[in-house]
Design an enzyme around this catalytic site. Sequence first.
Site: not given
Length: 1358
Positions: A661, A1063
């Site tokens: 990400d 996350d």
Amino acid sequence: MEQSGPPRPNGMRADARHNHEAEDANGEHTSSIYGLGLNRSTSSIFEDVEMAHDELFSGPMAESLPTSTSAFAHQRQRSDSVTTFSYYDEDQDPESPDDDAYLSDFSAAHFPPHAQDWEQQDGDAQFDDSFEDESEESGLPSRRQSINNYDPNRRSSLLSRGSVQARLLRRDSLISSTSAGVDGRKSQKVYMSSDDFTIVIAGFRTDRLRSVLYNMLCISSVGTAYLLFRWLPRWRIRFLGVKSPLYECKWVAVENQWGEVSTLDVRDIAYGKPLSSVFGPANKEYRPLEYSADPELDRLRMIDYRYVRLCYHPVKDKFILSNGWEDPSWTSVMAIKAGLEGEEKSFRELVFGQNLIDIEQKTGFQLLVDEVLHPFYIFQLASLILWCSDEYYYYAICIFVISVGSIIATLIETRSTMKRLREISRFECDVRVLRSGFWLSISSSDVVPGDIYELSDPNLALFPSDSLLLSGDCIVNESMLTGESVPVSKTPVEDKILGQLELGSSAISPHVAKHFLFCGTKIIRVRRPQEDRHGEALALAMVVRTGFNTTKGALVRSMLFPKPSGFKFYRDSFRYISVMAGVALVGFIVSLVNFVRLQLAWHLVVVRALDLITIIVPPALPATLTIGTNFALSRLRKKQIFCISPQRVNVGGKVNMMCFDKTGTLTEDGLDILGVRAALRSSSRFSEVIDNPTSLADIGSKDVRSFEDVKVRVALLHTMATCHSLRLVDKELMGDPLDLKMFEFTEWTFEEGASSTRDGEDDDNRGLAPSVARPPPTIQYTLDRKGDIQAQTHSLELGVLRAFEFVSQLRRASVIVRSFGGQSGDIYVKGAPECMRDICRPETFPADYDELLGYYTHKGYRVIGCATRHIKKLSWVKAQKMKRDEAESELDFVGFIIFENKLKPTTTPVIEELRRSNISTAMCTGDNILTAISVARECGLIDKTAHCFVPHFAQGDSRDKYAELKWESIDNSGFQLDPKTLTPLPPSADADASLPYDIIDIRNYTLAVTGDVFRWVIDYADEECLKRMLVCGRVFARMSPDEKHELVEKLQSIGYCCGFCGDGANDCGALKAADIGISLSEAEASVAAPFTSRVFDIRCVPTVIREGRAALVTSFSCFKYMSLYSAIQFTSVSFLYAWASNLGDFQFLFIDLLLILPIAIFMSWARPFPKLSKKRPTANLVSRKVLTPLLGQMAICIAIQAMAWSAVRRQPWYIPPRVNREMSSIKNSENTVLFLVSCFEYILSGVVLNAGPPFRQSMFRNWPFVATILVTVAFTSYMVVQPFHGLRKLMQLTNMTMDFKGYILGMGAAYLVIAWTAEKLLFLRLAKWIGKMKIKVRGKPKQRKEFKEIEERVRASM
């Protein structure tokens, strides 16, 4: 019409008011079986996602989307497993007919007998979905029918190429003669949506005669038969059970898609309530007949599988999940607020159970029985009995003590783990509940779906169940579910939202999630509503799911019942043990024949032959395979990396693709504002960067040339001050980090307004006290009614009359604002720059709009556009009645807010390390594609000197099957790719060859793909195009959680061992789907990923890979060492068995406890090599690379022992074994020599097989192992040269000449040299030669990973 059949066992009876029959033209009952769109199944909220591209993360604010909107919106329809089930037979399923014809032609003959009987009594009582696809996620009918507006030619993601899954059942599978018919269905499939796997339920009853035979067999075999049936449950089911229809079976066998089988008793209790009270309202689509409103269910049959309850539906003739039940009366908020009647509570508790996530705690005795009856310990027990019968008392006692210690340690650890998990999951508190019109204080365990409870109770810290907010407003922390600690606002539900409630689906839709309170999430703040016309001033919520049916319950189940990893190494290791058991059987037969030849006593023959099995199949082998993993887990914990799935550690050693990400993972979590740029009307250009909020309204700025310019700058400031979703909790602003940074930049203050109940006609009249934003106490510049600039020293207050929250599909948020004391108002909007052109007047855009936007996105900045519209006269009522599309239209564009997102310091070095080690890397983000490319180039994920090609639709869009893509270089549009093969086309004649990204570097090109293109390629593009996109793609932008998950699956489908590091909640699906998922989150994110790092950067990725490689190599080393140990001891004993000799008691004890155990443990102690190598360790145990060296080492050991055995027999002092019919001869020269030579082999084989670089540190860095080797070699040499009398007597050694002692030491040294040289130089080359010969003989090339073949095809086509 008369129909025959057995009586209805469940006592179904229809309402007498609807007691009439419906017949077709032939006098037969008809039924609607399937409806279009009903054949759906969706996935676990932490697993898979529906592939509809709804632009969830299509705006620049995407990754800052509130959790309540994003975390549970990423689900796609999930296909079922291709597993073949033992208890389900679909061989005779006919081809699926046309839906319409099927609906009209299917006759009542296909109903189960009890349903037909009930139908005959009351034709009204049929249900249209009586026979739905068993693979439906919950089986519960819905009050709503979703509309799929996609192109009908679209290839569904369920059937997309390369998918590892396919449909379990065709539409019509339930009419198979094997599953339904005149006797009723005997088996069914159920898709467990919240857990994302499929089970088969088969009905049985116990045959009395077989039960008696079973008990007799268990008694007569002294429990042996019981153990076999316990270890092989399928045998027990086959022996005791007789297949029985589900409507009358006494127990069921449940088999999941991994072949795990369990048996469950069926509970049958009196009920006497309507059918809808268990299964929800019936769907009325495709209902050709008249039906009973709601027939009564006399008896309730149910089973509990892994804490999930399934209830038997008499009409559908199958068990249905109860976790998606919805009350038919949940249609109006006002009606819901009346609460439940007292008597209704007991019936609902009967169906749904208590509101407790209470893990069943086994007693110490139960755990002891489970542990002791494990095959490993039963094998140990049999070995102990065998050794004791052979008078190996000391050895047996030591092994017994070790086994008892192991059992006790395991029991303590199991009890501790279960207790800890129970404490985490179990929650109980007092709540105030409305029952029968009165408020009662009860335990939260007593609430049931439909209960109304008070949220404004100050003692309530966590939500006790999944609930809907009815009045008031809340701010909650959902990190327990998502890993994100960003506070989330919840608002009261409206009547129209109740119509969208789908509790039976695997995910809560974003529209419902804004009002949905998840069980176990933390309450930050609850505010009562202002007293409305109904006189209410309480914050209320309604319970919709309880206990293990809640989202938290699903998470706890995922920890209790983790999915099998399916790692090939573990399967191969037990296959190898099976082969060794076969070798032991051969040895047993040979020894038996030899002992009979020597005329030994029968008890000695049997004991010796059986002892050979305990030698060749070492009981400690399974345990030693986990030693390396345990050491790796310990090292990871010290580095703040935690793992809930230990088997995944070894899987990490095979990773060859890592996806990341962007925001919060590669880049810093927080965003800093670089500044704002106003769209000046006077010059039709953007202003310079303004990095000071007070200068926005500064009339003395050199950029300000007109009154219009001032209005634009003031509007930009007011947008930043009011258009946000911040909340004030304990005088501290909380909310989205992007909004927080933006508001802090203005230096204004914020006062949150009060709220009121939203119901009926006044749903939108939320609050009479609006939220207010105030500037700092400095001179403000505003415009008077004539447009003149005037200084204003009195306080300015901007009240937010109404706010339209950020919507992912629209990619923007807006507010309606009025200043204190004013009659006019303003609309302020902020959102993705791409959506501004749709809502703003064209003449308000500066001439350099595209140029400036491209500049900042290329540089990696995050850009948000702002717009406004002035309303001359605005009242409160007008603001509340204004629709969103009306508010967000005909706006004036006012400027950009520019956010700076910096790379984390560790990002670039880690990416570089991964690329050097030949691990492919990719970025998967919801951000703008140009920003993502810029960040990728900055961190080295994309080569800065190579072309990066970005596709766009030259014709059509993502939903158009016939759309056309155009792939252009982001740096020079003159360079393009062929849309079919994705290979570079010759550059156009006017291409600028002077660019640094010239034709020479085009061979190293990469692809950057947006979510809509990704979706189109998956659905419609050529298969080769899809595969080349996956191999060459390095940036995947504007990806929803849905598409992130599918990207991981597609990469796995072409042979990648794929990891994912993220996350937040946006990544939950991808984290669970990846071979190793690493979550950078401190909360309960471990639930969403196998690994959780509390150091919030990607340094954890190479750490996990290094530890995985070390653990995998360690497992192979230990496996080979234990296998070689068995072969060495098998060889020694086989030589001794030739004349009825054997090793002594203390000799076995010395070998197993003082040599093998410490060497095996400390061999696993080695740390991983600090540098990642380009090659990866093998994970295939049954491969030439593993078996060739292992068999070679066995051959060397056998040869060394054979030479020693042959040499000692020629010595003049040779003491031969004496054949004793009653006992073995221990003290003889053969025993002494073979024991001492084998000791050197045990010790030095550990040195030879101890793996070092490039996966583990050198053996010499592993000081415990080196110390163990030196001590054991020294002690063994001492036993050879001159042992003291007591030691010689204990070990039953005979005398030897000094020359022969030197010979034994020389044999040990020779073994080390030969084995080391062969291991490092000969065996691997021999394995390669065998591989080449195999290819030559078979005529087939070596099978390679598909992605490598694709890479070669791409290179060859350029």
